[in-house]
Each structure stands twice: as C-alpha cells, then as structure tokens.
Design a protein around this motif. Structure first.
Motif, PDB file in Angstrom:
ATOM      1  N   TRP A 250      -3.254 -60.401   1.195  1.00  0.00           N
ATOM      2  CA  TRP A 250      -2.059 -59.800   0.599  1.00  0.00           C
ATOM      3  C   TRP A 250      -2.002 -60.054  -0.907  1.00  0.00           C
ATOM      4  CZ3 TRP A 250       0.579 -56.045   2.385  1.00  0.00           C
ATOM      5  CH2 TRP A 250       0.706 -55.850   3.763  1.00  0.00           C
ATOM      6  N   CYS A 251      -2.540 -61.179  -1.339  1.00  0.00           N
ATOM      7  CA  CYS A 251      -2.573 -61.469  -2.770  1.00  0.00           C
ATOM      8  C   CYS A 251      -3.426 -60.427  -3.495  1.00  0.00           C
ATOM      9  CB  CYS A 251      -3.142 -62.871  -2.989  1.00  0.00           C
ATOM     10  SG  CYS A 251      -2.761 -63.583  -4.594  1.00  0.00           S
ATOM     11  N   HIS A 252      -4.559 -60.085  -2.911  1.00  0.00           N
ATOM     12  CA  HIS A 252      -5.430 -59.067  -3.504  1.00  0.00           C
ATOM     13  C   HIS A 252      -4.786 -57.680  -3.433  1.00  0.00           C
ATOM     14  CE1 HIS A 252      -8.994 -61.575  -4.192  1.00  0.00           C
ATOM     15  NE2 HIS A 252      -8.701 -62.174  -3.060  1.00  0.00           N
TER      16      HIS A 252
ATOM     17  N   PHE B 249       2.699 -59.519 -14.134  1.00  0.00           N
ATOM     18  CA  PHE B 249       2.811 -59.983 -12.752  1.00  0.00           C
ATOM     19  C   PHE B 249       1.435 -60.015 -12.088  1.00  0.00           C
ATOM     20  CE2 PHE B 249       3.332 -58.680  -8.238  1.00  0.00           C
ATOM     21  CZ  PHE B 249       3.902 -59.861  -7.755  1.00  0.00           C
ATOM     22  N   ALA B 250       0.620 -58.988 -12.314  1.00  0.00           N
ATOM     23  CA  ALA B 250      -0.730 -58.933 -11.739  1.00  0.00           C
ATOM     24  C   ALA B 250      -1.578 -60.091 -12.249  1.00  0.00           C
ATOM     25  CB  ALA B 250      -1.390 -57.597 -12.082  1.00  0.00           C
ATOM     26  N   LEU B 251      -1.443 -60.410 -13.527  1.00  0.00           N
ATOM     27  CA  LEU B 251      -2.206 -61.514 -14.101  1.00  0.00           C
ATOM     28  C   LEU B 251      -1.817 -62.843 -13.466  1.00  0.00           C
ATOM     29  CD1 LEU B 251      -4.239 -62.486 -16.208  1.00  0.00           C
ATOM     30  CD2 LEU B 251      -2.370 -62.595 -17.878  1.00  0.00           C
ATOM     31  N   VAL B 252      -0.534 -63.038 -13.214  1.00  0.00           N
ATOM     32  CA  VAL B 252      -0.070 -64.269 -12.544  1.00  0.00           C
ATOM     33  C   VAL B 252      -0.670 -64.365 -11.146  1.00  0.00           C
ATOM     34  CG1 VAL B 252       1.945 -65.450 -11.587  1.00  0.00           C
ATOM     35  CG2 VAL B 252       2.059 -64.450 -13.879  1.00  0.00           C
ATOM     36  N   LEU B 253      -0.693 -63.264 -10.413  1.00  0.00           N
ATOM     37  CA  LEU B 253      -1.286 -63.257  -9.078  1.00  0.00           C
ATOM     38  C   LEU B 253      -2.759 -63.652  -9.120  1.00  0.00           C
ATOM     39  CD1 LEU B 253       0.127 -60.004  -7.413  1.00  0.00           C
ATOM     40  CD2 LEU B 253       0.553 -62.349  -6.684  1.00  0.00           C
ATOM     41  N   ALA B 254      -3.492 -63.100 -10.080  1.00  0.00           N
ATOM     42  CA  ALA B 254      -4.917 -63.408 -10.199  1.00  0.00           C
ATOM     43  C   ALA B 254      -5.133 -64.890 -10.492  1.00  0.00           C
ATOM     44  CB  ALA B 254      -5.553 -62.554 -11.291  1.00  0.00           C
ATOM     45  N   ILE B 255      -4.284 -65.461 -11.343  1.00  0.00           N
ATOM     46  CA  ILE B 255      -4.411 -66.883 -11.679  1.00  0.00           C
ATOM     47  C   ILE B 255      -4.119 -67.754 -10.458  1.00  0.00           C
ATOM     48  CG2 ILE B 255      -3.412 -68.743 -13.069  1.00  0.00           C
ATOM     49  CD1 ILE B 255      -2.981 -66.661 -15.303  1.00  0.00           C
ATOM     50  N   VAL B 256      -3.076 -67.406  -9.696  1.00  0.00           N
ATOM     51  CA  VAL B 256      -2.731 -68.159  -8.480  1.00  0.00           C
ATOM     52  C   VAL B 256      -3.894 -68.125  -7.491  1.00  0.00           C
ATOM     53  CG1 VAL B 256      -1.251 -68.163  -6.423  1.00  0.00           C
ATOM     54  CG2 VAL B 256      -0.241 -67.860  -8.693  1.00  0.00           C
ATOM     55  N   ARG B 257      -4.449 -66.938  -7.299  1.00  0.00           N
ATOM     56  CA  ARG B 257      -5.575 -66.798  -6.358  1.00  0.00           C
ATOM     57  C   ARG B 257      -6.812 -67.545  -6.866  1.00  0.00           C
ATOM     58  NH1 ARG B 257      -8.564 -67.297  -3.161  1.00  0.00           N
ATOM     59  NH2 ARG B 257      -9.669 -65.834  -1.814  1.00  0.00           N
ATOM     60  N   PHE B 258      -7.012 -67.574  -8.167  1.00  0.00           N
ATOM     61  CA  PHE B 258      -8.144 -68.290  -8.760  1.00  0.00           C
ATOM     62  C   PHE B 258      -8.011 -69.790  -8.512  1.00  0.00           C
ATOM     63  CE2 PHE B 258      -9.705 -70.594 -12.568  1.00  0.00           C
ATOM     64  CZ  PHE B 258     -11.059 -70.383 -12.402  1.00  0.00           C
ATOM     65  N   ILE B 259      -6.810 -70.333  -8.719  1.00  0.00           N
ATOM     66  CA  ILE B 259      -6.570 -71.762  -8.474  1.00  0.00           C
ATOM     67  C   ILE B 259      -6.797 -72.090  -7.010  1.00  0.00           C
ATOM     68  CG2 ILE B 259      -4.801 -73.565  -8.485  1.00  0.00           C
ATOM     69  CD1 ILE B 259      -3.571 -72.148 -10.937  1.00  0.00           C
TER      70      ILE B 259
ATOM     71  N   ASN C  56     -11.763 -57.036  -8.253  1.00  0.00           N
ATOM     72  CA  ASN C  56     -10.850 -57.610  -7.275  1.00  0.00           C
ATOM     73  C   ASN C  56     -11.303 -57.288  -5.856  1.00  0.00           C
ATOM     74  OD1 ASN C  56      -8.273 -58.675  -6.200  1.00  0.00           O
ATOM     75  ND2 ASN C  56      -7.793 -56.530  -5.836  1.00  0.00           N
ATOM     76  N   ILE C  57     -11.809 -56.086  -5.634  1.00  0.00           N
ATOM     77  CA  ILE C  57     -12.280 -55.687  -4.305  1.00  0.00           C
ATOM     78  C   ILE C  57     -13.477 -56.523  -3.884  1.00  0.00           C
ATOM     79  CG2 ILE C  57     -13.389 -53.794  -3.038  1.00  0.00           C
ATOM     80  CD1 ILE C  57     -11.574 -51.880  -4.576  1.00  0.00           C
ATOM     81  N   ALA C  58     -14.418 -56.738  -4.811  1.00  0.00           N
ATOM     82  CA  ALA C  58     -15.584 -57.567  -4.497  1.00  0.00           C
ATOM     83  C   ALA C  58     -15.143 -58.991  -4.155  1.00  0.00           C
ATOM     84  CB  ALA C  58     -16.546 -57.575  -5.678  1.00  0.00           C
TER      85      ALA C  58
ATOM     86  N   LYS D 220     -18.712 -65.601 -10.609  1.00  0.00           N
ATOM     87  CA  LYS D 220     -17.456 -65.818 -11.334  1.00  0.00           C
ATOM     88  C   LYS D 220     -16.475 -64.707 -10.958  1.00  0.00           C
ATOM     89  CE  LYS D 220     -18.970 -69.396 -13.671  1.00  0.00           C
ATOM     90  NZ  LYS D 220     -18.411 -70.760 -13.452  1.00  0.00           N
ATOM     91  N   ARG D 221     -16.014 -64.718  -9.739  1.00  0.00           N
ATOM     92  CA  ARG D 221     -15.146 -63.639  -9.248  1.00  0.00           C
ATOM     93  C   ARG D 221     -13.774 -63.665  -9.921  1.00  0.00           C
ATOM     94  NH1 ARG D 221     -19.372 -60.995  -6.856  1.00  0.00           N
ATOM     95  NH2 ARG D 221     -20.553 -62.466  -5.600  1.00  0.00           N
ATOM     96  N   GLY D 222     -13.085 -64.793  -9.778  1.00  0.00           N
ATOM     97  CA  GLY D 222     -11.739 -64.891 -10.338  1.00  0.00           C
ATOM     98  C   GLY D 222     -11.712 -64.819 -11.844  1.00  0.00           C
ATOM     99  N   GLU D 223     -12.697 -65.461 -12.492  1.00  0.00           N
ATOM    100  CA  GLU D 223     -12.722 -65.490 -13.946  1.00  0.00           C
ATOM    101  C   GLU D 223     -12.833 -64.082 -14.547  1.00  0.00           C
ATOM    102  OE1 GLU D 223     -14.766 -69.389 -12.647  1.00  0.00           O
ATOM    103  OE2 GLU D 223     -14.484 -67.341 -11.907  1.00  0.00           O
TER     104      GLU D 223
END
Length: 505
Positions: A283-285, A449-459, A393-395, A344-347
């Motif tokens: 759901w995060c993705h 908001f999208a950037l915050v989601l990506a950072i949360v998922r990266f952590i 993001n899909i990968a 380096k997916r999240g980065e």
C-alpha cells in the motif's frame, strides 16, 4: 502447471507446482549470456512497442488541443478534464479484472487482443463530433487499455530474475517515454495535414496513430512468446524462438532466483488477495504512485498548452514540448542502472522524486516572471525528472512481493493507483487559474507527500535488511556453537575411551 526440466525424457517424473526444488546449474556462463541476450532481443522490443503504442493513443489528446480540438468538438476546458477523468476511471475499474484474465489465459493472447482493441478505439476517436462522443471514446479507451501496463510488468517478472527486473522495467517504460516525446514531434508534422480530405489536423492525428497501433497488434500476435510452459506466439502456435536447451536455462535460472515463480497456479485465489491487500508495504508503494502520477499526468496533458502560453505558436509548442522528454530517456537509464546494478532501490526513487518536486517549485516561482526562456527551462526540467520515479517504484515493489500471485495483484494495484491519480490529476489545471499558479501549488503539496512516503519506506527497507543480516549472523553463530559443542563432545568421548582402555591394561 508443472515445472519441467526440458532435459528429462518423456515420462520422467516432474516437479510439481507445490514443490520447491534445488535445481542444478548445468550450463556455462556463455550459454546463459547467449540465451538471455536472445530473450532481451525478443521480449523487450515487443513489450516496449506495445507501451509506445499505448502512450501514443493515450497522450494524443494533449497535442490535439493545440489544433482547435476543443473548439471543433464543442467542449470547454473543464469538460475536457472530465473526459480525461473518464479515461482514468475506465482503467481503474477494469485493471484487476484485466490482470486476472491475463493470469488465466497468458500474456501472449491477452496483450495482443488489447493492442487491437485500444487501437480500434483510438482510430475511432477521429470521428467524434460532440461532448457525448468525446466522453464515450475516452472511457472506452480506458477500458481497453486497462491491465496492459501491469500485464507487461508481470510478464517481465516471469522471464527475468529479481536483480534484472529494474533495468528491464525501465527499458519497458522507455516505450512510454519515447511515445510521449515522439508523439509531440509527430503531431507537429501530422497537424499540418489540416485541410487534407476536408479534415482537421487532429482527425489525421487519431486516424494515423490508431492504425499504427493496430499494426502493432499483428506484431504482438506473430512474435510475443506466451510463457515458459507455452513458448509460442498467438498467431504461430507451432513456432518458438527458443531451443529446448535455451528454455531450460532461462526457466531454471528464474526459479533458482525465486522458487515461488515455479508455483504459479491456474488462477489467483482468495488467499492471494488477502495477502496483497493486507500488506502495508504494498500500500505504501500504491500510495506513492497515487501521489506521484497525478501532478505528472496533469502536467503532461497541458505541457504544450503551457508552452504556448509563453508566446509560441500552437504547432511549435508541440515540438518544444518534446525536448525534456527526450532528455529524460538517458537520465532515466542512468537511474535504472544505479538502481539495478548497485541495488539502490529506495535511494534512486527518493532522488528522482526530489528532482521532480524541485521542477514543480521552479514552475510555481517562474509563473511570477515574464522571462520566456526561464519559464521554458522549468518545463524542460519537470519533463526530464517527472516520470521515471514511477517505474523505479514498481521495480522496488516487485522485490517486496514473495510469490507470483501477490506480484500480479500488486502490479495491478500500483497501476490502479497511478490511474486513480489521473482522475484527480485531470482537474489540477483548470480554466480561470492564471498561469496555473494554483495548479503548481497543488502539485508541490502532493509530491511532498509522495517524498515522505518514499523516505518512510526506505527507512523500513533499511531496518528489514539490518534485521535479516542480524538474524543471519545469529544463525551462523548458532551453527558455530553447535559445531564447537560437537567437537568438544567428540574430544570428551575420545578421552573417556582412551582412559578406559588404559585402565584395562
């Protein structure tokens, strides 16, 4: 379905779907490289061509509106936005059903049929004459295009290993990027046909590109292999591109990489739905795609119009709207290489999203300026970085899934998120919004908001890797302790036996 070693003679025992087998590597690196290269030369151009056709048919409307399309059909800008919403609604409503059909009948048949269907609808867009026909054709185009993108992504995941996925996904999206860029250049030429046959330029735009898509359907039908189990195309059921040896290598390497890919069932069951829909990481993705794609869909639709507002002519603005999209292709390839090669997916997602957000900030600030070149720079920057965070993001999502059923549903969910984004994104730029100041401000908020989601998922991803590494270390320590204990026990037993023997003497 069975996972069958093609080297086994007929009648030999086979590996059942539910078994997880350790398959041996009985080929050389040269053989694997040759088979993979052949796979790339067959699968990748065909799927990319399909995405190219889809983007031509979906995005032609943004070029048509610079050629008096809305005036000819008799619709306002806000009514045009509703039509764009209907396109996204059609995709969203039929995305998962389409993917379930693909999962059941195979990508060869279903993707081929889809290309014919949305090519025909695109062709008939040339004959629309009023608001009703405009709404109907956009909705039908959405229905017929639904499932094609996640279907293509799922197909890639079945032919390639997980580490190879990101680069192929990005190459697949080159079809989208090249379609976006070249459609604007093609439109510049085709729209000059206004008056030919007593027709408008946008009539020929839809007619010619819809016909091209139908021709693409024939290429799919003759050339696209269905699967490892059925490595034949729809129109040539007896012909295969691969030898038995090549199929064995390609299939075995994929199953060794992810044994769950050897467990594909005939249909997606209820447990798979529960697994996919209750996974918060999926759901995060999905939410990331929902937030990322709305602003970009709006910007892409109106980019020729925005450039025209700088003082350029309508047809020239179409050609100028392609510059950033052509620059995007090598830049996105660089990002996909880093994502794939260095894992380096999240980065890469975070950096791409940050650059996209910066572009929207540029555009909002530059609305206050009258410098034509500076404002055009903002458009080019946004086009360069605006799209490829989505395939990255899909990968990343593909590696989150643990089996082919969950992967198929997750792909459909994330593309649904992207198309739901099209529903709200279609209303971001509205008439009466001077220089789209309000629209750019909305884009900045949504992308933040999208950037915050990506950072949360990266952590979270970092935490999972650290946890897995710690668990692996503890397991190794446990094995070492067990070995030490066994050694000490053996030594003790030896000493006892030696002492006993000495007493006997």
């Amino acid at each position: 379905m069975n996972v069958i070693d093609s080297k086994l003679p007929p009648g030999s025992p086979t590996l059942e779907d539910e078994e997880v087998a350790e398959l041996p590597v009985d080929w050389t690196k040269e053989e694997e490289a040759k088979a993979k290269r052949k796979l790339d030369l067959i699968i990748m151009p065909i799927l990319t061509l399909g995405f190219f056709c889809l983007q031509l048919d979906r995005g032609n409307i943004s070029n048509a509106i610079t050629d008096s399309f809305m005036e000819d059909v008799g619709i306002t800008q806000n009514e045009f936005n509703v039509g764009q919403q209907m396109l996204s609604l059609g995709i969203v409503l039929f995305e998962i059903p389409s993917n379930m059909i693909l999962y059941r009948v195979g990508p060869g048949k279903w993707l081929t049929l889809q290309l014919f269907l949305f090519g025909i609808v695109s062709l008939f867009q040339a004959f629309q004459t009023n608001y009703g026909s405009f709404i109907a054709t956009r909705f039908l185009l959405g229905i017929t295009e639904s499932g094609f993108i996640p279907g293509g992504l799922w197909t890639l995941s079945t032919w390639y290993t997980r580490r190879e996925t990101a680069k192929r996904v990005m190459f697949f999206y080159f079809g989208n990027q090249f379609g976006q860029a070249s459609s604007k250049l093609l439109a510049y030429g085709i729209l000059h046909m206004r008056g030919v046959g007593g027709r408008s330029g946008w009539f020929w735009l839809f007619a010619l590109m819809g016909t091209f898509t139908i021709l693409g359907g024939f290429i799919f039908g003759f050339c696209l292999p269905d699967s490892f189990k059925n490595p034949h195309s729809t129109f040539l059921p007896k012909f295969t591109w691969f030898s038995e040896r090549e199929l064995h290598i390609l299939r075995t390497r994929v199953i060794r990489d992810d044994p769950m890919k050897g467990k594909k069932k005939k249909k997606i069951g209820r447990p798979a739905f529960k697994k996919a829909f209750t996974n918060w990481r999926v759901w995060c993705h999905v939410l990331f795609s929902l937030a990322n794609n709305g602003p970009q869909r709006a910007f892409d639709t109106y980019s020729p119009t925005i450039i025209r507002s700088f003082g350029f002519t309508g047809l020239r603005s179409n050609a100028m709207a392609s510059v950033g999209l052509f620059i995007q292709m090598p830049v996105s390839f660089l990002f996909s290489f880093v994502s794939d090669h260095y894992n380096k997916r999240g980065e890469t997602v975070i950096v791409a999203m940050s650059m996209n957000l910066l572009g929207q900030i540029f555009n909002r600030v530059f609305t206050e300026l009258n410098a034509q070149g500076v404002r055009y720079f903002g458009v080019v920057w946004t086009q360069t970085f605006g799209t490829f965070a989505h395939p990255l993001n899909i990968a990343w999502l593909s590696l989150t899934c643990t089996d082919s059923e969950e992967r198929a549903l997750a792909m459909a969910m994330v593309i649904m998120g992207a198309n739901i984004a099209g529903i709200y994104g279609a209303q971001i730029f509205r008439s009466g919004d001077v220089r789209y100041r309000r629209g750019f401000s909305i884009n900045i908020g949504v992308l933040s908001f999208a950037l915050v989601l990506a950072i949360v998922r990266f952590i979270d991803d970092k935490w999972l890797r650290r946890k897995a590494k710690t668990s692996e270390t503890l397991e190794e320590s446990s094995h070492e302790s067990a070995d030490d204990l066994n050694n000490r026990t053996s030594a003790s037993d030896t000493a006892v036996v030696s002492h006993t023997n000495n007493e006997k003497f």
